[in-house]
Motif scaffolding. Structure first.
Motif, PDB file in Angstrom:
ATOM      1  N   PRO A 284      -4.533  -2.756  -9.427  1.00 31.32           N
ATOM      2  CA  PRO A 284      -5.844  -3.146  -9.952  1.00 31.32           C
ATOM      3  C   PRO A 284      -6.306  -2.222 -11.068  1.00 31.32           C
ATOM      4  O   PRO A 284      -6.007  -1.023 -11.083  1.00 31.32           O
ATOM      5  N   ALA A 285      -7.046  -2.787 -11.995  1.00 32.06           N
ATOM      6  CA  ALA A 285      -7.600  -2.019 -13.112  1.00 32.06           C
ATOM      7  C   ALA A 285      -8.765  -2.794 -13.705  1.00 32.06           C
ATOM      8  O   ALA A 285      -8.929  -3.996 -13.460  1.00 32.06           O
ATOM      9  N   THR A 286      -9.556  -2.103 -14.482  1.00 29.43           N
ATOM     10  CA  THR A 286     -10.614  -2.749 -15.256  1.00 29.43           C
ATOM     11  C   THR A 286     -10.103  -2.932 -16.679  1.00 29.43           C
ATOM     12  O   THR A 286      -9.768  -1.958 -17.352  1.00 29.43           O
ATOM     13  N   TRP A 304      -7.493   2.485 -15.308  1.00 33.47           N
ATOM     14  CA  TRP A 304      -6.797   2.509 -14.019  1.00 33.47           C
ATOM     15  C   TRP A 304      -7.508   3.403 -12.999  1.00 33.47           C
ATOM     16  O   TRP A 304      -7.269   3.275 -11.800  1.00 33.47           O
ATOM     17  N   PRO A 312     -12.671  -3.046 -10.714  1.00 31.87           N
ATOM     18  CA  PRO A 312     -11.520  -3.724 -11.328  1.00 31.87           C
ATOM     19  C   PRO A 312     -11.783  -5.218 -11.520  1.00 31.87           C
ATOM     20  O   PRO A 312     -12.444  -5.855 -10.687  1.00 31.87           O
TER      21      PRO A 312
END
Length: 362
Positions: A284-286, A304, A312
């Motif tokens: 997951p990340a934004t 991250w 995220p």
């Protein structure tokens, strides 16, 4: 139960294989095809989609025409990569099927509203149509079961500018709108992002085409190589012949750009992930999209570690098994081609090198 898929494509050689992968997958129920401007203009994309449906002897599937231009900038196409019509050297017969009366954006909205929580959206081109659909229906991030996006580059060079991936480059405003909107999606519905970091490890080579032809029992078997002279495929199965003509152009493009006689299969990999997320290991990340950088406009940036203080909004694919993907693609498309055109219907000749199988020029 078969998974309902709505695919948004800019067909495109690898988009063509993504479309065939879904048509060939028993577990997929393709409920609509949105044509987006990208590799070629939207009208040509739509014509390619309709023609592939004919070649595949597919049932009626809705094909909707998308926006002719990106949200805020002029359209840039890439015929040098995909050929003048977007399908390499392939020449598909013109289809008599009709386009949908509704736009691609309306297709997204109305299908999601009618079947909430049931549809996996798959975007293998610029995100223009989806961004327009979000303007009309902001609830799409919660109405869709999942979204899979082929796009972006994170720890990998771009394929359009030093930092840009093609789909995002064509319409960065749309990409930003989509990632912003999907910040509202619950964790289990975050978009799965197949970026260049992974898709450029999905290297199709001539032996994969040969295995496809063998699986389809299409003769003669044609051995493509860097020294293959110009000409059309003479193999018996129309699906395999058109694929060979399309992919050969893609091989040559990659060879001309010093990447080897191969083709990166970005989009069919994303299609495979849409049907089987176990094929991908994600993190997951934004994700956000740079819109104002002089050198970095259209770059996808991933946080991250939560430095932005935002939840995220994407699950980025960080690992996969390319061999597993190709085994699946070859089995599915090969069996599909054989079933659509049984060998006993087709005139065949013994195996021979493709260099002796062509008399017609490009």
């Amino acid at each position: 139960m078969r998974q309902k898929i709505l695919i948004d494509v800019d067909t495109g050689i690898d988009d063509s294989l993504a479309l065939l992968y879904l048509l060939a997958s028993p577990e997929a129920h393709l409920i609509g095809i949105a044509a987006t401007a990208g590799n070629v203009p939207a009208a040509q994309v739509a014509a390619n989609n309709l023609a592939w449906l004919d070649v595949c002897r597919a049932p009626e599937i809705e094909v909707a025409l998308g926006a002719a231009q990106p949200l805020a900038i002029p359209l840039r196409t890439t015929e040098d990569t995909h050929g003048p019509c977007g399908i390499g050297y392939a020449e598909l017969p013109a289809s008599t099927r009709e386009l949908s009366a509704r736009s691609a954006a309306r297709l997204w909205v109305e299908q999601a509203r009618a079947q909430p929580g049931e549809i996996v959206g798959l975007c293998t081109g610029p995100l223009t149509n989806l961004a327009l659909a979000l303007r009309e229906e902001p609830r799409l991030p919660t109405l869709l079961r999942r979204l899979v996006i082929m796009g972006g580059a994170f720890h990998h060079p771009g394929n359009t500018t030093p930092t840009n991936e093609w789909n995002v480059h064509v319409d960065p405003e749309a990409a930003k709108a989509v990632f912003d909107a999907f910040s509202a999606a619950p964790p289990q519905r975050r978009p799965i992002v197949c970026a260049l970091d992974i898709t450029e490890t999905i290297e199709m080579r001539p032996h994969h085409l040969l295995r496809l032809a063998e699986r389809a029992q299409s003769l003669p078997l044609e051995h493509l190589s860097e020294s293959t002279p110009p000409g059309r495929s003479a193999t018996s199965n129309p699906v395999i012949a058109h694929l060979t003509d399309a992919v050969r152009f893609y091989f040559e493009f990659h060879q001309q750009h010093d990447q080897g006689y191969l083709a990166h299969m970005h989009d069919p990999f994303a299609a495979a992930v849409a049907l089987d997320s176990t094929l991908a290991r994600t993190r997951p990340a934004t994700v956000d999209v740079e819109l104002s950088g002089t050198l970095t406009r259209a770059t996808t940036v991933a946080d991250w570690s939560g430095m932005w203080g935002r939840e995220p909004n994407a699950d980025i694919v960080i690992d996969t098994d390319p061999a597993r993907f190709f085994d699946s693609m070859i089995a599915k498309i090969g069996d599909f081609a054989r079933n659509r055109y049984p060998p006993h219907e087709l005139a065949t000749t013994p195996t021979r090198d493709i260099s002796t199988a062509h008399e017609q020029g490009r």
